[in-house]
Design an enzyme around this catalytic site. Structure first.
Site, PDB file in Angstrom:
ATOM      1  N   SER A  91       0.839  -1.190   0.000  1.00  0.00           N
ATOM      2  CA  SER A  91       0.000   0.000   0.000  1.00  0.00           C
ATOM      3  C   SER A  91       0.886   1.257   0.000  1.00  0.00           C
ATOM      4  O   SER A  91       1.664   1.452  -0.929  1.00  0.00           O
ATOM      5  CB  SER A  91      -0.960  -0.027   1.191  1.00  0.00           C
ATOM      6  OG  SER A  91      -1.945   0.960   1.058  1.00  0.00           O
ATOM      7  N   ASP A 117      -9.014  -4.215  -6.567  1.00  0.00           N
ATOM      8  CA  ASP A 117      -8.678  -3.323  -5.452  1.00  0.00           C
ATOM      9  C   ASP A 117      -9.545  -2.067  -5.539  1.00  0.00           C
ATOM     10  O   ASP A 117      -9.405  -1.273  -6.469  1.00  0.00           O
ATOM     11  CB  ASP A 117      -7.189  -2.967  -5.519  1.00  0.00           C
ATOM     12  CG  ASP A 117      -6.682  -2.322  -4.241  1.00  0.00           C
ATOM     13  OD1 ASP A 117      -7.483  -1.659  -3.556  1.00  0.00           O
ATOM     14  OD2 ASP A 117      -5.482  -2.468  -3.939  1.00  0.00           O
ATOM     15  N   HIS A 130      -7.866  -4.817  -1.816  1.00  0.00           N
ATOM     16  CA  HIS A 130      -6.592  -4.290  -1.332  1.00  0.00           C
ATOM     17  C   HIS A 130      -5.887  -5.247  -0.376  1.00  0.00           C
ATOM     18  O   HIS A 130      -4.662  -5.232  -0.268  1.00  0.00           O
ATOM     19  CB  HIS A 130      -6.832  -2.946  -0.644  1.00  0.00           C
ATOM     20  CG  HIS A 130      -5.585  -2.147  -0.420  1.00  0.00           C
ATOM     21  ND1 HIS A 130      -4.705  -1.828  -1.435  1.00  0.00           N
ATOM     22  CD2 HIS A 130      -5.057  -1.596   0.710  1.00  0.00           C
ATOM     23  CE1 HIS A 130      -3.701  -1.120  -0.945  1.00  0.00           C
ATOM     24  NE2 HIS A 130      -3.886  -0.973   0.348  1.00  0.00           N
TER      25      HIS A 130
END
Length: 907
Positions: free
Chosen positions: A746, A823, A856
């Site tokens: 991330s 995502d 994600h």
């Protein structure tokens, strides 16, 4: 340019295994090394001529003649003969050593169990001495090393005057489904729901969650849960009568209805819920001829673009971190709720190639096409959802809005917190779109008016921003206790650090400062004992990487620690409703535990163990764990915290590869004195690599000066600090500076790529980026603009923060890129945009792995395990030098023919 960096290494170690005075039980690694040295001496001309593991991968690494690494010739063909007697003696010694090694190995293998230290975890030790089992990736992935914790929900008694009651929900078959326990007396347990398998409207109801009314006579029950986004879900809701043991649907006219939210009123006589993005209220105990008419629809125009009482995607993700956007007044007479209009917010398509999350079957002929989900997602600079606060008067049955004097314009307003007072007032925390101007709004719902009572322009103070805060604590007036007016406690900035301020009366803009110093409060306050005027909070007063519980009086006096600060520790805490008891969670550095303890507001002698994690202690005692060494590096005048995870049986004479693990997001923290046997610990203990984490500028709890330095230019200073720290580690005698890698997920994925880009292969050879942001114009507006301003106001900053220097990336040996195709947070668009840049520049030194239908967190169809398997195997290949051989590849024929020709010449 930055080679000379001041460095302060306290080498404070926090290992996982106790030191042992004797080395007699050390692993056979040491003996093997000794034997190898003797054999190597028999066939070596120059002790310095033997290449290390990394250098042996090719002649270009050392500048030696090609023959040095010829697999068929080797250096032995050119060595000088030794004197015969010396050679005999050396061989005899070698054979004796080998025999001894085999004998020791036989004894070691024949033992029934591995050697274990006296204790499972000794933070004062500095090295692993005894042999034990190896940590495995399977253990880490299945959660074997996670400590057990129990989330306790403290509740009031039926009359609000009984302290120390906690709500406990158990899994099926593991005791009563829902019960209220008295921490002082187990015999006072009140069973609310014995079995989660209920019957409602003639059908089975499998309860997954229960919330009791304040009088403990009824329970709101959720069943048939369907996940929506990260925090939200839809479910069917029921009302369970504790005395009658009966269950009825919350919406009598629609038993099958799936609701987005349901919540009790403070008095337990009503439930507010959200269906189809509209707010409803069901009032209980009314003398009505039909249950159906006890449900009132408060709003009627909710729909796909208009939300009432629940947040849209960006407010759920970045503001509330939950699925609720409605707030009951403390007397239950008013309901405040957020109206979110995202009509102008652009949509982003999420593609599902394998699954169909909607649950809908495709039309005939379209079975082979992916399912599309369109999410209203405001990217940086795009239109934001427009939010307003609305109210419902239950007595008058009126829905109304309040006009606020000097309010932000609709397109420049974020509403981040709502706090009711005891009466008809409430506080609303608002900021502008870029989160650097704060306005505290005081609303009088009786007069239906509002005004700004406090405004702070943080950009004018230190150039920084306001984080989203949801910890404002209302303090009621009590003249007998020295509080003539109502007030509230809030986080304030004092001399560059986050502290606590007490504002009284409610419209006072100048606080009583409760804390001060070069340290910060954390998510404070935790609790307020109104009877004794004591405020409890967690802070970093002892160390930024520790957490201790403290207390202070409401007048700012009598500041003192509640947990012992004589030893290192990281604590979390939750307090009972009257603050007489606390669930104290010790997170490390030793084996974690949980206890309910009495506080200075109650009986301080009370202690009740909740969790000792004995299983984890036993597991730790049987395994070789890495040692954790804490230090600081001083870069450009900032003291940055570092943790180094060293392999068991660390040998400072060896040359270890180093992996940097990074997150680095604004206000975050990775370096802490908590017990953590995670993927990083596995890499250190299982693969025997060193793993380093440094919290650079921009991260939290070291003061605002370091934190706000990154504003408007994300990635630059953070990457700079990673590079400078890696240079420091590269100079250590036990580090192989040619084998340094970095990885993150991330924001950490962004940091990995930004570091490789800025470093251009000078320090870091390898990188692994998972779900990275590569262009901040692609990420959501509320998060991004808080740190970067809008693209319209900061075009150059956005250009600098984009991963765009492909030639710099090409100078690293190799990097890995992974992303979930579905995502909804960091869109796959980020990785695809970077891949396009790499294609245009003909850059090929990377690998890619994408995960269909994964969001994600990357979990769909075994994807999470695949992520870590790939990280592990890719890192091994990198540190084994395999990627060095990919440069200038030739067909096998072109390689083998010169070898055959040379061999013929030697015959």
């Amino acid at each position: 340019m930055y080679d000379q960096v001041p460095y302060r290494d306290t080498d404070e170690a926090t290992p996982q295994i106790k030191n042992d005075a004797s080395d007699s039980n050390r692993s056979s690694i040491d003996t093997t090394s000794t034997t190898s040295l003797i054999l190597e001496r028999l066939h070596r001309e120059d002790p310095d001529d033997s290449p290390g593991e990394y250098e042996s991968s090719g002649p270009s690494q050392r500048g030696k003649p090609d023959e040095d690494d010829d697999l068929e010739i080797g250096r032995a063909a050119r060595l000088k003969p030794m004197e015969r007697k010396v050679r005999r003696a050396m061989y005899l010694l070698a054979f004796l050593m080998i025999g001894g090694w085999f004998l020791a190995l036989a004894v070691y293998v024949s033992r029934e169990h591995f050697g274990t230290p006296d204790t499972a975890h000794d933070p004062s030790a500095t090295a692993t001495r005894k042999a034990g089992k190896k940590i495995t990736l399977n253990q880490v992935m299945r959660g074997a090393w996670r400590s057990k914790t129990h989330g306790i929900q403290w509740i009031n008694g039926p009359h609000g005057d009984q302290d120390g009651l906690l709500l406990t929900q158990n899994s099926f078959g593991d005791g009563n489904f829902l019960e209220v326990q008295d921490v002082k007396n187990d015999s006072n347990t009140i069973v609310l729901i014995k079995d989660g398998a209920l019957q409602g409207s003639g059908q089975p109801v499998s309860a997954i969650k229960g919330w009791p009314s304040s009088d403990l006579k009824k329970v709101l029950v959720a069943s048939d849960h369907e996940k929506r986004w990260r925090h939200s879900y839809n479910a069917r809701y029921w009302i369970y009568d504790v005395e009658k043991a009966t269950t009825e649907p919350l919406v009598p006219s629609e038993p099958e209805a799936r609701l987005s939210l349901a919540t009790w009123s403070p008095k337990g006589d009503a439930i507010a819920f959200v269906k189809d993005n509209n707010v409803f209220i069901r009032q209980l105990g009314l003398d009505l001829t039909s249950e159906y008419y006890s449900v009132t629809q408060v709003t009627k125009d909710g729909g796909p673009d208009l939300f009432y009482g629940i947040p849209d995607w960006v407010y759920e993700e970045e503001v509330f971190s939950g699925n609720s956007a409605l707030w009951w007044s403390q007397d239950g007479e008013f309901l405040a709720f957020l109206r979110t209009n995202e009509t102008e917010v652009p949509e982003y398509p999420i593609q599902y190639f394998v699954s169909r999350p909607s649950g809908n079957n495709p039309p005939n002929g379209l079975e082979n096409y992916p399912e599309l989900e369109f999410i209203k997602y405001p990217k940086a600079g795009a239109p934001n959802p427009v939010v307003h606060l609305r109210f419902y008067d239950l007595k008058k049955k009126e829905d109304f809005a309040v006009t606020v004097e000097n309010d932000f314009p609709d397109d420049d307003r974020l509403i981040t917190e709502v706090v009711w007072s005891d009466g008809k007032y409430l506080l609303v925390r608002e900021t502008n779109r870029e989160s650097d101007v704060l306005r505290m709004v005081l609303i009088d719902v009786s007069a239906r008016s509002g005004k700004v009572v406090r405004e702070v322009d943080i950009s004018a103070i230190d150039g920084g921003w306001f984080e989203v805060s949801k910890n404002t604590r209302y303090i009621p007036a009590d003249p007998a206790s020295g509080r003539p007016y109502e007030g509230y406690i809030d986080t304030v900035i004092h001399e560059g650090y986050d502290h606590l301020g007490y504002f009284t009366p409610l419209d006072n803009k100048d606080p009583i400062l409760l804390t001060k110093g070069q340290w910060e409060v954390v998510d404070a306050p935790s609790a307020v004992d109104l009877k004794n005027g004591i405020v409890y909070f967690v802070a970093t007063e002892k160390s930024p990487i520790e957490r201790h519980v403290y207390s202070v009086k409401l007048d700012g006096s009598n500041f003192r620690p509640v947990t012992s600060t004589s030893e290192d520790g990281r604590y979390d805490v939750s307090f009972s409703k009257l603050s007489g008891y606390a669930l104290l969670t010790y997170e490390g550095p030793g084996i974690p535990w949980q206890k309910v303890v009495g506080t200075p507001s109650g009986d301080q002698s009370f202690v009740k163990d909740i969790e000792k994690n004995q299983g984890l202690a036993t597991l730790a005692a049987k395994h070789e764990l890495p040692t954790f060494h804490y230090s600081t590096v001083n870069i450009d005048g900032f003291d940055l915290h570092v943790v180094e995870r060293r392999p068991p049986h660390f040998n400072k004479k060896r040359k270890y590869p180093v992996l940097f693990q990074v997150y680095g997001g604004p206000g975050s923290q990775q370096v802490s004195k908590s017990f953590s046997i995670d993927f990083q610990a596995y890499i250190a203990a299982g693969l025997e690599y060193i793993v380093v984490t440094v919290d650079g500028r921009g991260t939290g709890f070291i003061g605002r000066k370091a934190r706000v330095a990154v504003r408007g230019n994300l990635g630059y200073w953070e990457a700079h600090d990673q590079i400078e720290t890696a240079k420091i580690w590269g100079k250590k005698g036990y580090v192989d500076k040619k084998r340094i890698a970095i990885w993150g997920w991330s924001y950490g994925g962004f940091m990995t790529l930004k570091t490789l880009e800025q470093d251009a292969g000078r320090t870091f050879s390898y990188g692994m980026a998972v779900a990275p942001v590569t262009d901040w114009r692609f990420y959501d507006s509320i998060y991004t603009e808080r740190y970067m301003h809008t693209p319209q106001h900061n075009q150059e900053g956005y250009r600098n923060a984009t991963i765009s220097d492909t030639q710099a990336l090409s100078k690293s040996v190799r990097f890995l890129l992974m992303h979930g195709v579905a995502d909804d947070n960091v869109h796959m668009q980020n990785s695809l945009a970077l891949l396009d840049k790499l294609d245009l520049a003909s850059v090929e030194n990377y690998d890619v792995h994408v995960f269909p239908d994964s969001d994600h967190s990357i979990y769909f169809h075994n994807a999470n395990r695949m992520v870590y398997d790939r990280l592990e195997q890719w890192l091994i290949r990198a540190f084994n030098g395999e990627f060095l051989k990919l440069d200038g590849l030739k067909p096998i024929r072109e390689i083998s023919e010169p070898l055959r020709k040379r061999n013929r010449e030697l015959v």
